[in-house]
Design an enzyme around this catalytic site. Structure first.
Site, PDB file in Angstrom:
ATOM      1  N   LYS A   1       0.899  -1.178   0.000  1.00  0.00           N
ATOM      2  CA  LYS A   1       0.000   0.000   0.000  1.00  0.00           C
ATOM      3  C   LYS A   1       0.927   1.215   0.000  1.00  0.00           C
ATOM      4  CE  LYS A   1      -1.723   3.104   2.049  1.00  0.00           C
ATOM      5  NZ  LYS A   1      -1.491   4.515   1.656  1.00  0.00           N
TER       6      LYS A   1
ATOM      7  N   CYS B   1      13.997  10.898   6.255  1.00  0.00           N
ATOM      8  CA  CYS B   1      13.934  10.567   7.691  1.00  0.00           C
ATOM      9  C   CYS B   1      15.303  10.782   8.326  1.00  0.00           C
ATOM     10  CB  CYS B   1      13.462   9.146   7.886  1.00  0.00           C
ATOM     11  SG  CYS B   1      14.444   7.945   7.005  1.00  0.00           S
TER      12      CYS B   1
ATOM     13  N   GLU C   1       9.630   1.991  10.806  1.00  0.00           N
ATOM     14  CA  GLU C   1      10.708   2.955  10.553  1.00  0.00           C
ATOM     15  C   GLU C   1      10.073   4.328  10.538  1.00  0.00           C
ATOM     16  OE1 GLU C   1      13.748   0.135   8.191  1.00  0.00           O
ATOM     17  OE2 GLU C   1      12.895   1.826   7.101  1.00  0.00           O
TER      18      GLU C   1
ATOM     19  N   GLU D   1      10.165  17.215  14.332  1.00  0.00           N
ATOM     20  CA  GLU D   1      10.532  16.879  12.960  1.00  0.00           C
ATOM     21  C   GLU D   1       9.763  17.801  12.005  1.00  0.00           C
ATOM     22  OE1 GLU D   1       9.051  13.261  11.049  1.00  0.00           O
ATOM     23  OE2 GLU D   1      11.089  12.856  10.393  1.00  0.00           O
TER      24      GLU D   1
HETATM   25  P1  NDP Z   1       2.551   8.966   7.021  1.00  0.00           P
HETATM   26  O1  NDP Z   1       2.743   8.317   8.338  1.00  0.00           O
HETATM   27  O2  NDP Z   1       1.516  10.007   6.918  1.00  0.00           O
HETATM   28  O3  NDP Z   1       2.161   7.875   5.906  1.00  0.00           O
HETATM   29  C1  NDP Z   1       2.961   6.748   5.645  1.00  0.00           C
HETATM   30  C2  NDP Z   1       2.116   5.686   4.987  1.00  0.00           C
HETATM   31  O4  NDP Z   1       1.123   5.220   5.907  1.00  0.00           O
HETATM   32  C3  NDP Z   1       1.323   6.164   3.762  1.00  0.00           C
HETATM   33  O5  NDP Z   1       1.231   5.111   2.843  1.00  0.00           O
HETATM   34  C4  NDP Z   1      -0.027   6.484   4.360  1.00  0.00           C
HETATM   35  O6  NDP Z   1      -1.084   6.493   3.410  1.00  0.00           O
HETATM   36  C5  NDP Z   1      -0.181   5.332   5.335  1.00  0.00           C
HETATM   37  N1  NDP Z   1      -1.127   5.555   6.418  1.00  0.00           N
HETATM   38  C6  NDP Z   1      -1.609   6.734   6.900  1.00  0.00           C
HETATM   39  N2  NDP Z   1      -2.461   6.497   7.931  1.00  0.00           N
HETATM   40  C7  NDP Z   1      -2.489   5.153   8.109  1.00  0.00           C
HETATM   41  C8  NDP Z   1      -3.179   4.289   9.021  1.00  0.00           C
HETATM   42  N3  NDP Z   1      -3.987   4.771   9.970  1.00  0.00           N
HETATM   43  N4  NDP Z   1      -2.981   2.963   8.923  1.00  0.00           N
HETATM   44  C9  NDP Z   1      -2.157   2.444   7.992  1.00  0.00           C
HETATM   45  N5  NDP Z   1      -1.499   3.206   7.087  1.00  0.00           N
HETATM   46  C10 NDP Z   1      -1.641   4.547   7.154  1.00  0.00           C
HETATM   47  O7  NDP Z   1       3.983   9.477   6.580  1.00  0.00           O
HETATM   48  P2  NDP Z   1       4.377  10.310   5.291  1.00  0.00           P
HETATM   49  O8  NDP Z   1       3.969   9.573   4.063  1.00  0.00           O
HETATM   50  O9  NDP Z   1       3.902  11.697   5.474  1.00  0.00           O
HETATM   51  O10 NDP Z   1       5.994  10.243   5.354  1.00  0.00           O
HETATM   52  C11 NDP Z   1       6.738  11.106   6.123  1.00  0.00           C
HETATM   53  C12 NDP Z   1       7.168  10.460   7.431  1.00  0.00           C
HETATM   54  O11 NDP Z   1       7.852   9.246   7.180  1.00  0.00           O
HETATM   55  C13 NDP Z   1       8.164  11.314   8.201  1.00  0.00           C
HETATM   56  O12 NDP Z   1       7.830  11.347   9.562  1.00  0.00           O
HETATM   57  C14 NDP Z   1       9.492  10.585   8.015  1.00  0.00           C
HETATM   58  O13 NDP Z   1      10.420  10.802   9.017  1.00  0.00           O
HETATM   59  C15 NDP Z   1       9.044   9.172   7.957  1.00  0.00           C
HETATM   60  N6  NDP Z   1      10.042   8.348   7.263  1.00  0.00           N
HETATM   61  C16 NDP Z   1      10.829   7.491   7.990  1.00  0.00           C
HETATM   62  C17 NDP Z   1      11.829   6.735   7.391  1.00  0.00           C
HETATM   63  C18 NDP Z   1      12.674   5.774   8.179  1.00  0.00           C
HETATM   64  O14 NDP Z   1      13.304   4.909   7.567  1.00  0.00           O
HETATM   65  N7  NDP Z   1      12.763   5.877   9.490  1.00  0.00           N
HETATM   66  C19 NDP Z   1      12.091   6.851   5.944  1.00  0.00           C
HETATM   67  C20 NDP Z   1      11.208   7.751   5.270  1.00  0.00           C
HETATM   68  C21 NDP Z   1      10.214   8.473   5.927  1.00  0.00           C
HETATM   69  P3  NDP Z   1      -1.479   7.879   2.682  1.00  0.00           P
HETATM   70  O15 NDP Z   1      -0.301   8.329   1.928  1.00  0.00           O
HETATM   71  O16 NDP Z   1      -2.587   7.454   1.813  1.00  0.00           O
HETATM   72  O17 NDP Z   1      -1.885   8.837   3.773  1.00  0.00           O
END
Ligand code: NDP
Length: 480
Positions: free
Chosen positions: A174, A282, A248, A383
């Site tokens: 997803k 991240c 992550e 962040e």
């Molecule tokens: P989000 O947490 O908003 O979304 C991540 C994914 O989760 C998307 O596919 C999103 O769908 C989905 N999602 C949202 N709500 C739910 C839920 N309730 N249940 C299951 N899935 C859900 O993060 P972002 O996409 O905004 O990414 C940015 C964040 O990711 C930052 O905090 C960054 O630090 C972190 N990150 C961490 C990394 C690591 O390796 N530690 C690497 C890269 C990023 P949808 O897009 O449809 O909302």
């Protein structure tokens, strides 16, 4: 305009929900890139049934065959590098050279994961009782849900799918709603590489769709990359049924500069690691902690390197930093800049959008540097996930390590120094999954990657630790 589809049970097909949404180019928001499914419960259910059914086929696919398919996929990624990189830049915004780097990196991680398929070894043990043979084997977890963010739309899914498949699991991807095109493209490459139907399924949809997947008892493994808030919600949801989980999450990664003779190289490394992907990484360096005696010099050098950044459309070969990904992200960045000014931090560079009308001209924001930031302020602790770098002045190393540990996060940290004693102290004291000395926060394609505190949970990804995320240990006792 192209209408893209889900990929379930080896077939590309329309969303059962009948709903679609449009995806846009953040460098030119009026440009619609395509229509993508807004999948609903029926789509999630179809993917779950498909992945569960395909387990039997994938279990019978021997490890060398799984490895061969993954190696083919890695090769296909390299062959498609230019085309896929262009798609990344169009839907995510990053500079084309970064997108090419992302595809190359994904190919290297897939190749490493392919090798892991034939390195799934257990251990043998001497028995305390005569006549016994005792050993462990590693077995697949089952169906894995891979939920990915928008900042690395190719590497993030590949980092989950390839090792999960290598370990014998079936997968449902997803992807983030903002970057579905890259996900569609790599799914097609997996199909071309020869994956049997149902082994990988793509369901494009909102977070709600992700929640539906992770809540289903058939999903025995969850690998999530994204915000800490959503990660915590997922952990709470699945705690009741003990599914295996790899999270992550976010970071607030410090660059500590103390007793450093080469401030220019330090500044160059810091600026590179802070503003790559417009600061939406991240592991981006997102705060500088510098001892007072070196702060003025470092600030000037940071400013000089920031001035060299060429912000522009990612497809322009001159561009070194693209737009931020969306209007919401741009507003978040602007709100943090306002907070910084209200908290009396000194704005050194940037601090403004670069377009008068971002909705038509793109979400471009100037790379921003603040000095004299209080360690207690929002700029220093939260962040931001954008091109904003706060500088915090401290008296010396002890205070620097204290400030470094003063946030909820613990993903990556850098130290710039010539003092070997401080290197040891830094490695021991800083609460962080990954530490770097005298360079920015860059990772490698075969070395474990992950965070502590609110930056992650479960096995580290990349490298040999992926086996802990995607297999279960089974202990065997045989009495002859
Ligand atoms: P989000 O947490 O908003 O979304 C991540 C994914 O989760 C998307 O596919 C999103 O769908 C989905 N999602 C949202 N709500 C739910 C839920 N309730 N249940 C299951 N899935 C859900 O993060 P972002 O996409 O905004 O990414 C940015 C964040 O990711 C930052 O905090 C960054 O630090 C972190 N990150 C961490 C990394 C690591 O390796 N530690 C690497 C890269 C990023 P949808 O897009 O449809 O909302």
């Amino acid at each position: 305009m192209a209408r893209h589809q889900n990929y379930i049970a080896g077939r590309w097909g329309p969303a059962e929900s009948g709903n679609y949404y449009q995806s846009h180019n953040p460098g030119c928001p009026s440009q619609v890139l395509g229509e993508f499914p807004r999948s609903g419960p029926a789509d999630a259910e179809a993917a779950l049934t498909s992945a569960e059914t395909a387990r039997a086929i994938w279990n019978k696919t021997h490890a060398p065959q799984r490895a061969a398919i993954l190696l083919r996929f890695s090769q296909l990624l390299l062959e498609s590098k230019e085309e896929l990189a262009r798609i990344i830049t169009l839907e995510q915004g990053k500079a084309l050279c970064e997108s090419i780097g992302e595809v190359t990196r994904a190919a290297a991680e897939a190749a490493f994961a392919a090798g892991e398929a034939v390195r799934l070894s257990g251990q043998t043990f001497p028995s305390e009782r005569p006549g016994f043979t005792c050993y462990t084997v590693l077995q697949p977890v089952g169906v894995v849900a891979a939920i990915t963010p928008w900042n690395f739309p190719v590497v993030s899914p590949v980092r989950k799918i390839a090792p999960a498949l290598a370990c014998g699991n079936t997968v449902i991807l997803k992807p983030a709603s903002m970057t579905p095109w890259s996900a569609t493209y790599i799914t097609a490459l997996f199909e071309k590489a020869g994956l049997p139907p149902g082994v990988l399924n793509l369901v494009i949809g909102s977070g709600e769709c992700g929640e539906r997947l992770i809540s289903d008892a058939r999903v025995r493994g969850i690998s999530f990359t994204g915000s800490t808030a959503v990660g915590v919600r997922i952990a709470e949801k699945v705690a009741g049924r003990m599914a295996k989980i790899q999270l992550e999450l976010g970071g607030k990664n410090p660059a500590i500069v103390v007793q450093c003779n080469d401030l220019d190289t330090a500044a160059q490394e810091i600026v590179g690691a802070a503003f790559l992907c417009s600061g939406q990484r991240c592991t981006a360096l997102s705060r500088v902690i510098v001892e007072e005696s070196q702060a003025d010099q470092l600030r000037d050098r940071l400013s000089a390197h920031i001035a060299k950044i060429r912000v522009g459309n990612g497809l322009d070969p001159q561009t070194t930093m693209g737009p931020v990904v969306s209007r919401e992200q741009m507003e978040t960045v602007a709100a943090y800049v306002r907070k910084g000014l209200e908290d009396h931090a000194t704005l050194v560079a940037g601090g403004r959008p670069l377009t008068e009308n971002p909705e038509t001209e793109g979400y471009f924001y100037a790379p921003t540097l603040f000095d004299h930031v209080s360690p207690a302020s929002a700029l220093a602790r939260e962040e931001i996930f954008g091109p904003v770098l706060p500088m915090i002045r401290v008296k010396g190393p002890e205070e620097a390590f204290e400030v470094a540990n003063s946030t909820r996060y613990g993903l990556a940290a850098s130290l710039f120094t010539e003092n070997p004693h401080l290197v040891n102290e830094f490695i021991q004291k800083v609460e962080s999954g990954m530490v770097h000395v005298n360079h920015g926060t860059a990772s490698q394609a075969h070395i474990p990657f992950g965070g502590v505190k609110d930056s992650g949970q479960g096995a580290f990804s990349i490298g040999p630790t992926v086996k802990d995320a995607f297999t279960n240990v089974k202990t065997v006792y045989i009495k002859w």
